[in-house]
Design a protein around this motif. Structure first.
Motif, PDB file in Angstrom:
ATOM      1  N   ALA A 301       0.809  -1.219   0.000  1.00 62.52           N
ATOM      2  CA  ALA A 301       0.000   0.000   0.000  1.00 62.52           C
ATOM      3  C   ALA A 301       0.843   1.269   0.000  1.00 62.52           C
ATOM      4  CB  ALA A 301      -0.922   0.017   1.220  1.00 62.52           C
ATOM      5  N   LEU A 302       2.154   1.154   0.076  1.00 64.80           N
ATOM      6  CA  LEU A 302       2.999   2.327   0.289  1.00 64.80           C
ATOM      7  C   LEU A 302       2.987   3.315  -0.882  1.00 64.80           C
ATOM      8  CD1 LEU A 302       6.034   0.757   2.153  1.00 64.80           C
ATOM      9  CD2 LEU A 302       4.140   2.079   3.086  1.00 64.80           C
ATOM     10  N   THR A 303       2.539   2.888  -2.040  1.00 66.07           N
ATOM     11  CA  THR A 303       2.403   3.803  -3.178  1.00 66.07           C
ATOM     12  C   THR A 303       0.961   3.812  -3.687  1.00 66.07           C
ATOM     13  OG1 THR A 303       3.109   2.044  -4.693  1.00 66.07           O
ATOM     14  CG2 THR A 303       4.806   3.559  -3.909  1.00 66.07           C
ATOM     15  N   ALA A 304       0.018   3.544  -2.783  1.00 64.91           N
ATOM     16  CA  ALA A 304      -1.389   3.443  -3.197  1.00 64.91           C
ATOM     17  C   ALA A 304      -1.970   4.779  -3.628  1.00 64.91           C
ATOM     18  CB  ALA A 304      -2.223   2.860  -2.062  1.00 64.91           C
ATOM     19  N   HIS A 305      -1.285   5.904  -3.327  1.00 62.61           N
ATOM     20  CA  HIS A 305      -1.789   7.197  -3.793  1.00 62.61           C
ATOM     21  C   HIS A 305      -1.763   7.270  -5.324  1.00 62.61           C
ATOM     22  CE1 HIS A 305       2.564   7.680  -3.686  1.00 62.61           C
ATOM     23  NE2 HIS A 305       2.467   8.779  -4.423  1.00 62.61           N
ATOM     24  N   ARG A 306      -0.920   6.466  -5.952  1.00 64.90           N
ATOM     25  CA  ARG A 306      -0.864   6.489  -7.425  1.00 64.90           C
ATOM     26  C   ARG A 306      -2.082   5.812  -8.032  1.00 64.90           C
ATOM     27  NH1 ARG A 306       5.688   5.339  -8.127  1.00 64.90           N
ATOM     28  NH2 ARG A 306       6.308   7.404  -7.348  1.00 64.90           N
ATOM     29  N   THR A 307      -2.412   4.633  -7.555  1.00 68.60           N
ATOM     30  CA  THR A 307      -3.628   3.986  -8.053  1.00 68.60           C
ATOM     31  C   THR A 307      -4.870   4.766  -7.629  1.00 68.60           C
ATOM     32  OG1 THR A 307      -3.491   2.504  -6.131  1.00 68.60           O
ATOM     33  CG2 THR A 307      -2.711   1.654  -8.252  1.00 68.60           C
ATOM     34  N   GLN A 308      -4.764   5.473  -6.504  1.00 69.05           N
ATOM     35  CA  GLN A 308      -5.876   6.325  -6.062  1.00 69.05           C
ATOM     36  C   GLN A 308      -6.158   7.412  -7.104  1.00 69.05           C
ATOM     37  OE1 GLN A 308      -7.515   6.050  -2.981  1.00 69.05           O
ATOM     38  NE2 GLN A 308      -8.944   7.652  -3.574  1.00 69.05           N
ATOM     39  N   LEU A 309      -5.102   8.020  -7.631  1.00 69.06           N
ATOM     40  CA  LEU A 309      -5.284   9.073  -8.629  1.00 69.06           C
ATOM     41  C   LEU A 309      -5.920   8.522  -9.899  1.00 69.06           C
ATOM     42  CD1 LEU A 309      -5.002  11.974  -9.463  1.00 69.06           C
ATOM     43  CD2 LEU A 309      -2.636  11.529 -10.133  1.00 69.06           C
ATOM     44  N   TRP A 310      -5.471   7.337 -10.339  1.00 68.78           N
ATOM     45  CA  TRP A 310      -6.072   6.725 -11.528  1.00 68.78           C
ATOM     46  C   TRP A 310      -7.556   6.446 -11.305  1.00 68.78           C
ATOM     47  CZ3 TRP A 310      -3.969   7.214 -15.994  1.00 68.78           C
ATOM     48  CH2 TRP A 310      -2.578   7.177 -16.158  1.00 68.78           C
ATOM     49  N   LEU A 311      -7.889   5.947 -10.118  1.00 66.40           N
ATOM     50  CA  LEU A 311      -9.286   5.636  -9.833  1.00 66.40           C
ATOM     51  C   LEU A 311     -10.124   6.914  -9.751  1.00 66.40           C
ATOM     52  CD1 LEU A 311     -11.413   3.511  -9.229  1.00 66.40           C
ATOM     53  CD2 LEU A 311     -10.738   3.588  -6.820  1.00 66.40           C
ATOM     54  N   ASN A 312      -9.560   7.962  -9.160  1.00 63.59           N
ATOM     55  CA  ASN A 312     -10.287   9.226  -9.077  1.00 63.59           C
ATOM     56  C   ASN A 312     -10.550   9.813 -10.465  1.00 63.59           C
ATOM     57  OD1 ASN A 312     -10.187   8.940  -6.347  1.00 63.59           O
ATOM     58  ND2 ASN A 312      -8.787  10.624  -5.960  1.00 63.59           N
ATOM     59  N   VAL A 313      -9.554   9.704 -11.346  1.00 67.72           N
ATOM     60  CA  VAL A 313      -9.742  10.172 -12.731  1.00 67.72           C
ATOM     61  C   VAL A 313     -10.842   9.362 -13.411  1.00 67.72           C
ATOM     62  CG1 VAL A 313      -8.663  10.311 -15.018  1.00 67.72           C
ATOM     63  CG2 VAL A 313      -7.406  11.078 -12.982  1.00 67.72           C
ATOM     64  N   ALA A 314     -10.817   8.032 -13.208  1.00 63.79           N
ATOM     65  CA  ALA A 314     -11.859   7.183 -13.799  1.00 63.79           C
ATOM     66  C   ALA A 314     -13.233   7.553 -13.263  1.00 63.79           C
ATOM     67  CB  ALA A 314     -11.552   5.708 -13.515  1.00 63.79           C
ATOM     68  N   PHE A 315     -13.310   7.873 -11.957  1.00 60.47           N
ATOM     69  CA  PHE A 315     -14.603   8.225 -11.366  1.00 60.47           C
ATOM     70  C   PHE A 315     -15.145   9.527 -11.946  1.00 60.47           C
ATOM     71  CE2 PHE A 315     -17.236  10.278  -8.109  1.00 60.47           C
ATOM     72  CZ  PHE A 315     -18.177   9.285  -7.897  1.00 60.47           C
ATOM     73  N   ILE A 316     -14.297  10.538 -12.063  1.00 61.69           N
ATOM     74  CA  ILE A 316     -14.771  11.817 -12.586  1.00 61.69           C
ATOM     75  C   ILE A 316     -15.199  11.674 -14.039  1.00 61.69           C
ATOM     76  CG2 ILE A 316     -12.479  12.671 -13.244  1.00 61.69           C
ATOM     77  CD1 ILE A 316     -15.258  14.837 -11.806  1.00 61.69           C
ATOM     78  N   LEU A 317     -14.468  10.871 -14.817  1.00 59.78           N
ATOM     79  CA  LEU A 317     -14.858  10.636 -16.203  1.00 59.78           C
ATOM     80  C   LEU A 317     -16.186   9.891 -16.278  1.00 59.78           C
ATOM     81  CD1 LEU A 317     -11.425   9.671 -17.815  1.00 59.78           C
ATOM     82  CD2 LEU A 317     -12.675  11.835 -18.037  1.00 59.78           C
ATOM     83  N   LEU A 318     -16.397   8.945 -15.359  1.00 55.76           N
ATOM     84  CA  LEU A 318     -17.656   8.203 -15.328  1.00 55.76           C
ATOM     85  C   LEU A 318     -18.827   9.132 -15.015  1.00 55.76           C
ATOM     86  CD1 LEU A 318     -19.242   5.512 -15.328  1.00 55.76           C
ATOM     87  CD2 LEU A 318     -18.690   5.310 -12.895  1.00 55.76           C
ATOM     88  N   VAL A 319     -18.651  10.022 -14.046  1.00 53.50           N
ATOM     89  CA  VAL A 319     -19.713  10.958 -13.674  1.00 53.50           C
ATOM     90  C   VAL A 319     -20.044  11.886 -14.837  1.00 53.50           C
ATOM     91  CG1 VAL A 319     -20.260  12.934 -12.189  1.00 53.50           C
ATOM     92  CG2 VAL A 319     -19.267  10.867 -11.199  1.00 53.50           C
ATOM     93  N   VAL A 320     -19.013  12.425 -15.485  1.00 49.27           N
ATOM     94  CA  VAL A 320     -19.235  13.330 -16.616  1.00 49.27           C
ATOM     95  C   VAL A 320     -19.891  12.591 -17.780  1.00 49.27           C
ATOM     96  CG1 VAL A 320     -18.080  14.762 -18.357  1.00 49.27           C
ATOM     97  CG2 VAL A 320     -17.360  14.881 -15.957  1.00 49.27           C
ATOM     98  N   ALA A 321     -19.422  11.361 -18.056  1.00 50.23           N
ATOM     99  CA  ALA A 321     -20.001  10.580 -19.159  1.00 50.23           C
ATOM    100  C   ALA A 321     -21.462  10.229 -18.877  1.00 50.23           C
ATOM    101  CB  ALA A 321     -19.186   9.307 -19.373  1.00 50.23           C
TER     102      ALA A 321
END
Length: 406
Positions: A301-321
């Motif tokens: 989990a020590l670099t989980a902020h990176r996958t967090q950013l990818w997931l957040n980008v996917a979420f915002i794109l999903l909401v907009v779409a």
């Protein structure tokens, strides 16, 4: 013939049953977070006691607690710490909404730390209840999966921590309810509470200002603009209240701006894509990694902020779409959907516009309001999203309990 009391009985029972899904979501969120805490290890090598307030306490928590206990202060760091860099220290970089709530609740006899946790958990329960109402308060596959995603929402570990994230998110949801119900007073109150809790609450000010174009539809255009302007102005007063309290304590109206520029090199607008890159590359693992043997979950989990950013980008794109598809098929969005869309986009962008490379992941947790639109997503998308959010929740929560995040 059915009596009035008999006819009203099922309705009351239905209303009681309506409370069960949000209560279940809150309990499940706590259960999952407890399990992750049990599988983690603190920075000093000890096990994590999820039920202790200390496990919910991180760097900024100290500032919120200090505001609750003694109010605001600002000073040159070297006045108290001779070996410290010559920058400004104090707690004027944090907003007063959450600390004032802690101070008020502590008057009942609870410790400040316990009061802070109680407010966070009560706010989270309130978030699920208000979201449930916005979803229609009717259990279906779509609404049930939406609540489940909320229970493991990206960055949601901060809903349980000594931070104003849950309280601010609840305020944003109340603001959406006010817009949906056509109550500019309720919308303004929610916006005021949101801005008083956190700078991210400024998204409510922008949304309310734009609400003339999608809300208050029963009114004439002059009235719509008046309601939008008044509610937006009153919401912005949350920031003025914060700055007034800081001025009272320090004698400086710009105390917030001074400490942000001096100690955190923040101020003015940033290039958001460059800030995203800096946030992605931030070396949490090198700066805050616990020593010694690490459990599997913490190690991975020590670099989980990176996958967090990818997931957040996917979420915002999903909401907009989702909003775009609904506009294409139905030619309109409901009032609460417009409000949630504007808030979600603004919340995503704000940390990168301000340069919050060490805190964007908790600020983004307030994109929880976007779940109002996720209700309309296909089950074939909701289920994979739930699985991804569950895995990422475990990783980032472990990163939090290990003391790696701030």
């Amino acid at each position: 013939m059915i009596s009035t009391s008999e006819a009203a009985g099922p309705s009351r029972r239905d209303r009681r049953h309506d409370l069960l899904p949000p209560l279940a979501a809150w309990l499940i969120s706590n259960l999952i977070t407890w399990l992750v805490a049990a599988a983690s290890v603190a920075g000093d090598g000890s096990t994590v006691d999820y039920w202790s307030p200390e496990s919910r306490r991180r760097w900024d928590s100290e500032h919120y607690l200090s505001i609750a206990k003694t109010g605001y202060e600002m000073f040159r760091c070297r006045e108290r710490h001779p070996d410290f860099p010559d920058v400004v220290c104090g707690n004027v970089a944090w907003f007063p909404g959450y600390p004032m709530g802690i101070r008020a609740l502590s008057a009942t006899g609870l410790s400040y730390e316990t009061a802070a946790v109680v407010i966070a958990e009560a706010s989270l329960l309130g978030m699920f209840a208000v979201l449930w109402w916005l979803l229609g308060a009717r259990l279906t596959w779509a609404t049930g999966l939406t609540l489940a995603i909320g229970a493991v929402f990206p960055g949601g570990v901060y809903f349980h921590a000594m931070f104003p994230i849950a309280t601010g998110t609840l305020a944003l949801l109340v603001c959406v309810v006010g817009v949906k119900r056509g109550s500019w007073g309720l919308a303004a109150a929610g916006g005021f509470a949101a801005t008083a809790c956190h700078l991210v609450g400024a998204a409510a000010v922008a949304m309310l200002l734009l609400s003339a174009f999608f809300a208050w539809r029963a009114d004439s255009w002059p009235v719509r603009f008046a309601k939008a302007g008044c509610s937006s102005a009153l919401a912005a007063c949350g920031v003025l209240w914060a700055k007034w309290l800081m001025w009272q304590a320090t004698g400086r109206w710009n105390a917030y701006e001074i400490i942000q520029a001096s100690s955190y090199q923040q101020g003015g607008l940033r290039q958001p894509f460059a800030e995203m890159r800096k946030a992605y590359d931030f070396p949490f693992k090198d700066w805050y990694a616990p020593e010694g043997h690490l459990p599997w979950l913490v190690e991975h989990a020590l670099t989980a902020h990176r996958t967090q950013l990818w997931l957040n980008v996917a979420f915002i794109l999903l909401v907009v779409a989702t909003a775009a598809v609904r506009l294409l098929w139905h030619r309109r969005l409901e009032t609460e959907e417009w409000a949630a869309l504007i808030l979600t986009v603004a919340i995503f962008l704000l940390p990168f516009l301000a340069g919050a490379e060490m805190s964007w992941y908790r600020n983004h947790a307030q994109m929880f309001v976007g779940l109002v639109l996720v209700k309309h997503v296909s089950r074939w998308v909701q289920v994979p999203l739930l699985l991804l959010c569950s895995a990422q929740y475990a990783l980032l929560a472990s990163m939090f309990f290990a003391g790696v995040l701030v």
